[in-house]
Design a protein around this motif. Structure first.
Motif, PDB file in Angstrom:
ATOM      1  N   ILE A 113       0.849  -1.197   0.000  1.00 12.55           N
ATOM      2  CA  ILE A 113       0.000   0.000   0.000  1.00 12.55           C
ATOM      3  C   ILE A 113       0.888   1.251   0.000  1.00 12.55           C
ATOM      4  N   ALA A 114       1.944   1.232   0.820  1.00 14.93           N
ATOM      5  CA  ALA A 114       2.874   2.368   0.882  1.00 14.93           C
ATOM      6  C   ALA A 114       3.529   2.593  -0.485  1.00 14.93           C
ATOM      7  N   TYR A 115       3.880   1.518  -1.163  1.00 12.01           N
ATOM      8  CA  TYR A 115       4.490   1.637  -2.497  1.00 12.01           C
ATOM      9  C   TYR A 115       3.499   2.258  -3.485  1.00 12.01           C
ATOM     10  N   PHE A 116       2.230   1.807  -3.445  1.00 10.08           N
ATOM     11  CA  PHE A 116       1.191   2.355  -4.325  1.00 10.08           C
ATOM     12  C   PHE A 116       1.033   3.864  -4.073  1.00 10.08           C
ATOM     13  N   ILE A 117       0.916   4.252  -2.796  1.00  6.71           N
ATOM     14  CA  ILE A 117       0.789   5.668  -2.418  1.00  6.71           C
ATOM     15  C   ILE A 117       2.017   6.450  -2.903  1.00  6.71           C
ATOM     16  N   PHE A 118       3.185   5.870  -2.674  1.00  4.73           N
ATOM     17  CA  PHE A 118       4.449   6.497  -3.064  1.00  4.73           C
ATOM     18  C   PHE A 118       4.473   6.786  -4.566  1.00  4.73           C
ATOM     19  N   ILE A 119       4.037   5.829  -5.380  1.00 10.46           N
ATOM     20  CA  ILE A 119       4.038   6.000  -6.838  1.00 10.46           C
ATOM     21  C   ILE A 119       3.023   7.078  -7.267  1.00 10.46           C
ATOM     22  N   VAL A 120       1.819   7.040  -6.682  1.00 10.14           N
ATOM     23  CA  VAL A 120       0.806   8.060  -7.015  1.00 10.14           C
ATOM     24  C   VAL A 120       1.336   9.457  -6.666  1.00 10.14           C
ATOM     25  N   TYR A 121       1.938   9.581  -5.472  1.00 11.09           N
ATOM     26  CA  TYR A 121       2.435  10.886  -5.024  1.00 11.09           C
ATOM     27  C   TYR A 121       3.669  11.330  -5.792  1.00 11.09           C
ATOM     28  N   THR A 122       4.435  10.394  -6.310  1.00 11.96           N
ATOM     29  CA  THR A 122       5.610  10.788  -7.080  1.00 11.96           C
ATOM     30  C   THR A 122       5.190  11.315  -8.450  1.00 11.96           C
ATOM     31  N   LEU A 123       3.975  11.002  -8.883  1.00 12.27           N
ATOM     32  CA  LEU A 123       3.463  11.529 -10.153  1.00 12.27           C
ATOM     33  C   LEU A 123       2.628  12.795  -9.946  1.00 12.27           C
ATOM     34  N   LEU A 124       2.116  12.963  -8.711  1.00 14.50           N
ATOM     35  CA  LEU A 124       1.143  14.019  -8.397  1.00 14.50           C
ATOM     36  C   LEU A 124       1.556  15.449  -8.755  1.00 14.50           C
ATOM     37  N   PRO A 125       2.805  15.886  -8.498  1.00 18.22           N
ATOM     38  CA  PRO A 125       3.127  17.290  -8.814  1.00 18.22           C
ATOM     39  C   PRO A 125       2.880  17.658 -10.278  1.00 18.22           C
ATOM     40  N   ASP A 126       2.945  16.685 -11.190  1.00 16.32           N
ATOM     41  CA  ASP A 126       2.764  16.979 -12.612  1.00 16.32           C
ATOM     42  C   ASP A 126       1.294  17.179 -13.012  1.00 16.32           C
ATOM     43  N   ILE A 127       0.370  17.238 -12.036  1.00 18.16           N
ATOM     44  CA  ILE A 127      -1.011  17.625 -12.374  1.00 18.16           C
ATOM     45  C   ILE A 127      -1.045  19.083 -12.848  1.00 18.16           C
ATOM     46  N   ASP A 128       0.076  19.814 -12.638  1.00 16.94           N
ATOM     47  CA  ASP A 128       0.149  21.194 -13.155  1.00 16.94           C
ATOM     48  C   ASP A 128       0.586  21.231 -14.627  1.00 16.94           C
ATOM     49  N   LYS A 129       0.837  20.061 -15.209  1.00 17.32           N
ATOM     50  CA  LYS A 129       1.247  19.971 -16.621  1.00 17.32           C
ATOM     51  C   LYS A 129       0.053  19.425 -17.403  1.00 17.32           C
ATOM     52  N   ASN A 130      -0.512  20.222 -18.314  1.00 21.15           N
ATOM     53  CA  ASN A 130      -1.796  19.900 -18.946  1.00 21.15           C
ATOM     54  C   ASN A 130      -1.825  18.583 -19.722  1.00 21.15           C
ATOM     55  N   ASN A 131      -0.685  18.128 -20.260  1.00 19.81           N
ATOM     56  CA  ASN A 131      -0.706  16.888 -21.054  1.00 19.81           C
ATOM     57  C   ASN A 131      -0.059  15.699 -20.338  1.00 19.81           C
TER      58      ASN A 131
END
Ligand SMILES: [Zn+2]
Length: 142
Positions: free
Chosen positions: A34-52
């Motif tokens: 579960i921690a790994y899944f959360i870690f991967i989602v959060y490592t991608l999260l900052p790029d929600i500011d990139k439209n594509n």
């Protein structure tokens, strides 16, 4: 760095952190996964500011579905709260569209704010989420 690059780099860091932590404390395999899944989602999260970006496209789909749902509820039930939620979702989508890439969402503050709800579940998950954002910032700096 693209999605695959972030996931590979984050997995490398996660493995390293896991080896260090597993010597200090005992964690069940479910919690690690579960921690790994959360870690991967959060490592991608900052790029929600990139439209594509991939994560932004996923978030856009979720926001659109929620927007349709809450707008429908507000019309059918004449529910003011649902209308306010729909308005907030629309505002969030507008903010994400105009916000600068690698701006305020690429920060430690963003990491703490978005990971803090995980404290209600487990401090390990908060650590995984926050570290995910930090690893993203680190990967972007190369
Ligand atoms: Zn980034």
């Amino acid at each position: 760095m693209n999605k695959l690059g972030h996931v590979l780099f984050a997995t490398f860091i996660f493995t390293f952190v896991y080896v260090v932590i597993s010597n200090l404390m005992e964690l069940e395999i479910e919690k690690i996964l579960i921690a790994y899944f959360i870690f991967i989602v959060y490592t991608l999260l900052p790029d929600i500011d990139k439209n594509n970006s991939w994560i932004r496209k996923q978030l856009d789909k979720i926001i659109i579905l929620l927007l349709i749902f809450f707008t429908g509820i507000s019309i059918i039930n004449n529910d003011q709260t649902a209308l306010i939620i729909a308005g907030i979702l629309l505002l969030l989508e507008i903010i994400l569209t105009v916000i600068k890439h690698r701006g305020p969402l690429h920060s430690f503050t963003f990491g703490i704010l978005t990971a803090s709800p995980l404290l209600f579940l487990d401090p390990v998950y908060f650590f995984a989420g926050f570290l995910g954002v930090v690893v993203h910032l680190l990967a972007d700096s190369f």
